[in-house]
Design a protein around this motif. Sequence first.
Motif, PDB file in Angstrom:
ATOM      1  N   ASP A 272      25.381 -52.020-104.151  1.00 38.76           N
ATOM      2  CA  ASP A 272      23.929 -52.045-103.947  1.00 38.76           C
ATOM      3  C   ASP A 272      23.525 -52.686-102.615  1.00 38.76           C
ATOM      4  O   ASP A 272      22.608 -52.214-101.945  1.00 38.76           O
ATOM      5  N   VAL A 273      24.196 -53.766-102.232  1.00 37.33           N
ATOM      6  CA  VAL A 273      23.868 -54.442-100.966  1.00 37.33           C
ATOM      7  C   VAL A 273      24.135 -53.506 -99.798  1.00 37.33           C
ATOM      8  O   VAL A 273      23.298 -53.386 -98.879  1.00 37.33           O
TER       9      VAL A 273
ATOM     10  N   LEU B 218      22.296 -49.912 -95.473  1.00 42.04           N
ATOM     11  CA  LEU B 218      22.338 -48.576 -94.900  1.00 42.04           C
ATOM     12  C   LEU B 218      20.930 -47.991 -94.777  1.00 42.04           C
ATOM     13  O   LEU B 218      20.617 -47.293 -93.823  1.00 42.04           O
ATOM     14  N   ALA B 219      20.078 -48.299 -95.735  1.00 36.79           N
ATOM     15  CA  ALA B 219      18.712 -47.788 -95.739  1.00 36.79           C
ATOM     16  C   ALA B 219      17.872 -48.413 -94.623  1.00 36.79           C
ATOM     17  O   ALA B 219      16.926 -47.810 -94.150  1.00 36.79           O
TER      18      ALA B 219
ATOM     19  N   ILE C 117      35.384 -43.571 -93.959  1.00 37.71           N
ATOM     20  CA  ILE C 117      34.059 -44.018 -94.372  1.00 37.71           C
ATOM     21  C   ILE C 117      33.850 -43.624 -95.830  1.00 37.71           C
ATOM     22  O   ILE C 117      33.966 -42.447 -96.172  1.00 37.71           O
ATOM     23  N   PRO C 118      33.540 -44.599 -96.668  1.00 36.08           N
ATOM     24  CA  PRO C 118      33.339 -44.262 -98.085  1.00 36.08           C
ATOM     25  C   PRO C 118      32.062 -43.451 -98.276  1.00 36.08           C
ATOM     26  O   PRO C 118      31.131 -43.533 -97.481  1.00 36.08           O
ATOM     27  N   SER C 119      32.026 -42.686 -99.341  1.00 40.03           N
ATOM     28  CA  SER C 119      30.822 -41.921 -99.630  1.00 40.03           C
ATOM     29  C   SER C 119      29.735 -42.872-100.125  1.00 40.03           C
ATOM     30  O   SER C 119      30.004 -43.991-100.562  1.00 40.03           O
ATOM     31  N   VAL C 120      28.493 -42.445-100.075  1.00 37.91           N
ATOM     32  CA  VAL C 120      27.367 -43.283-100.476  1.00 37.91           C
ATOM     33  C   VAL C 120      27.490 -43.704-101.939  1.00 37.91           C
ATOM     34  O   VAL C 120      27.120 -44.819-102.308  1.00 37.91           O
TER      35      VAL C 120
END
Length: 54
Positions: free
Chosen positions: A46-47, A52-53, A38-41
């Motif tokens: 941006d999408v 995620l938000a 899983i990549p970091s934030v």
Amino acid sequence: MDQEYLEYRLKQDRLAEERRQTALEHINQCRNTQLSSIPSVTELNDVDKLLLAV
């Protein structure tokens, strides 16, 4: 008879500990897989950050 029961309980305790250790190893493997795949934030575009938000 008491000796047999004590030996039985010791064996059951050992088996329970082995099961706990196996479960912990499995959990750690899953966690390591998630952390590595899983990549970091900060690496998200941006999408993906907006999704995620939500």
